[in-house]
Structure formats: structure tokens, C-alpha cells
Scaffold this active site. Sequence first.
Site, mmCIF file in Angstrom:
data_model
loop_
_atom_site.group_PDB
_atom_site.id
_atom_site.type_symbol
_atom_site.label_atom_id
_atom_site.label_comp_id
_atom_site.label_asym_id
_atom_site.label_seq_id
_atom_site.Cartn_x
_atom_site.Cartn_y
_atom_site.Cartn_z
ATOM 1 N N CYS A 96 0.802 -1.267 0.043
ATOM 2 C CA CYS A 96 -0.034 -0.069 0.190
ATOM 3 C C CYS A 96 0.939 1.105 -0.072
ATOM 4 C CB CYS A 96 -1.094 -0.153 1.170
ATOM 5 S SG CYS A 96 -0.072 -0.176 2.775
HETATM 6 C C1 RB5 Z 1 -3.921 5.302 1.118
HETATM 7 O O1 RB5 Z 1 -5.200 4.911 1.120
HETATM 8 C C2 RB5 Z 1 -2.880 5.034 2.367
HETATM 9 O O2 RB5 Z 1 -3.574 5.431 3.275
HETATM 10 C C3 RB5 Z 1 -2.776 3.332 2.228
HETATM 11 O O3 RB5 Z 1 -2.295 2.960 0.846
HETATM 12 C C4 RB5 Z 1 -1.693 2.872 3.221
HETATM 13 O O4 RB5 Z 1 -0.559 3.540 3.010
HETATM 14 C C5 RB5 Z 1 -2.306 2.604 4.357
HETATM 15 O O5 RB5 Z 1 -1.509 2.120 5.485
#
Ligand code: RB5
Length: 155
Positions: free
Chosen positions: A66
Site C-alpha cells: 500500500c
Molecule cells: C492510501 O489509502 C494509504 O492510506 C494506504 O495505501 C496505506 O498507506 C495505509 O496504510
Amino acid sequence: MRIAIDCDDAAVNLKKVILEHLKSKGVEVTDLDYAGTSPGAHYPEIGYNLAVRVKSGDFDRGILMCGTGLGMAMIANKVETVFAGVCHDVYSAERLVKSNNANVLTMGERVVGPEVAKKVVDAWLVSDFAGGGSTEKVEQMRALEKRSFHPGSGE
Ligand code: RB5
């Protein structure tokens, strides 16, 4: 070893890089592409979906990406039997398996570059649980996990 991989919208590029890297090495990797069938899905659903597939035995290990790797690690750790950790360096990636016996690696596209990420994945892939002094600690984590998921089970 069967590996599952997935990401949210913040790590689409990093997933592509790691997927191609693993395929080029001949690793058996499956892109779960949860957001492909559930457009707009956020990291909790995506990470949970992969963690459940690791728990079920469909896959031996998983890689989740993420923006930071943090949210994916948090949600994956909500699934019993899954131990997930964020790694953006090779030493941590090795220890994640050797010391902690984790079955899910998470990374953040906004934190780590593609070349370092490939090396992190490589180190994680070739590492196995070392046992020894780490065994008692991992067993403790499993016992506490059981207590948390099954309150009143007597442990
Ligand atoms: C974006 O939604 C961001 O919050 C996600 O990709 C991640 O970094 C969360 O931990």
C-alpha cells in the site's frame, strides 16, 4: 512455494515491479487483484482477502503493498495464523522470517524504491524460520494469538 500478491491504489506500480521480478525468477506467484473485481476497494478488504487465503492454505506466503505498508500489515495481522510485518530493508526482511516466522511481507510504494523493494523481497523469499532461541518467542505469540481469538479457551 506459492506466493499471493496484492496492493491498493497507492501501490499499483510497485506491485507490477515485484510481480514481474518474481515471475522472471520462476517463483509461483498469483496476483489476487482484489480491486480488479471490487473497484474502489481499500487496503483493509484487500489485505484481509489475501491473509484469509494464506490462512486457508491456498498460499504459503503473501506480499501486500500500500502507500506505507502499515495498513496492510495491520489488517493482515487481524487474521488468525497470519504474522505480517512491514520491511523496507534487507536485514528486517530476513529477520521477519528467521526470527518472527512471519508469512506475510508488506511494503509501501511511497516509502521504498523499486530496486530496494526487489532486494527486500529476495531476502524474504530465501529466508526460513531459524528456530533456536526464537522458537519459544514465536510459540508465545501463537499462544497469545489463540487467547485473543478464542477467549475462554483456557489458554
Ligand atoms: C492510501 O489509502 C494509504 O492510506 C494506504 O495505501 C496505506 O498507506 C495505509 O496504510
